[in-house]
Design a protein around this motif. Structure first.
Motif, mmCIF file in Angstrom:
data_model
loop_
_atom_site.group_PDB
_atom_site.id
_atom_site.type_symbol
_atom_site.label_atom_id
_atom_site.label_comp_id
_atom_site.label_asym_id
_atom_site.label_seq_id
_atom_site.Cartn_x
_atom_site.Cartn_y
_atom_site.Cartn_z
ATOM 1 N N TYR A 132 0.712 -1.160 -0.070
ATOM 2 C CA TYR A 132 -0.071 0.064 0.038
ATOM 3 C C TYR A 132 0.956 1.152 -0.153
ATOM 4 O O TYR A 132 1.822 1.312 0.741
ATOM 5 N N SER A 138 -1.138 7.000 2.914
ATOM 6 C CA SER A 138 -1.939 7.811 2.874
ATOM 7 C C SER A 138 -2.349 8.272 4.252
ATOM 8 O O SER A 138 -3.020 7.614 5.045
ATOM 9 N N ALA A 168 -4.398 3.763 4.632
ATOM 10 C CA ALA A 168 -3.695 2.760 4.177
ATOM 11 C C ALA A 168 -2.609 2.033 5.175
ATOM 12 O O ALA A 168 -1.899 2.957 5.779
ATOM 13 N N GLN A 196 -2.141 8.187 -1.274
ATOM 14 C CA GLN A 196 -1.864 6.942 -2.015
ATOM 15 C C GLN A 196 -0.364 7.335 -2.605
ATOM 16 O O GLN A 196 -0.062 7.287 -3.828
#
Length: 147
Positions: free
Chosen positions: A39, A42, A67, A119
């Protein structure tokens, strides 16, 4: 003589264990930290501030991490992360240019802001509303700035 033979063997064995990844926990801690999973990070700080002059006074602020799983001080991290995923992290899509409802025209500015990472991409977003009524009327019915 036996002592000298064991010492190089012990060092060689330790080096082999470290290289192969089976060394003790202490050796593993010496390795550089790596991202824990696939991931992208975030992690955001969301705030509501009052005042039009810089810097505005922060009234409320929360953290939101999405995440690998939703968390933070946001009261509804699951719903907030889902809403951000819907708009692909574009905070400007959380507000509408056609406010829903009527508000007075008094000037008592409210600033919404988001700072951090979404992200793996840096985020530095803010928008100013004329007053709290305009802010509520312009926000989509979502939970991101409901705190």
């Amino acid at each position: 003589m036996l002592h000298k033979v064991r010492r190089p063997f012990a060092i060689t064995t330790l080096v082999t264990l470290i290289v192969s990844g089976t060394a003790a926990v202490g050796a593993a801690q010496a390795l550089p930290a790596q991202q824990a999973g696939l991931y992208a990070p975030s992690a955001l700080v969301l705030s509501v501030s009052k005042g039009g002059a810089a810097p505005a006074t922060v009234q409320r602020a929360v953290t939101l991490s999405c995440a690998p799983r939703p968390s933070g001080t946001h009261p509804s991290p699951d719903a907030a992360c889902a809403e951000l995923a819907e708009v692909e992290g574009e905070f400007s899509l959380l507000t509408t240019s056609q406010p829903q409802g009527r508000c007075t025209r008094q000037w008592d500015p409210v600033v919404l802001s988001a700072t951090g990472v979404w992200q793996g991409r840096g985020v530095s977003w803010s928008t100013t509303f004329g007053n709290a009524c305009e802010m509520r009327a312009s926000l989509a019915e979502g939970p991101v700035f409901t705190f």
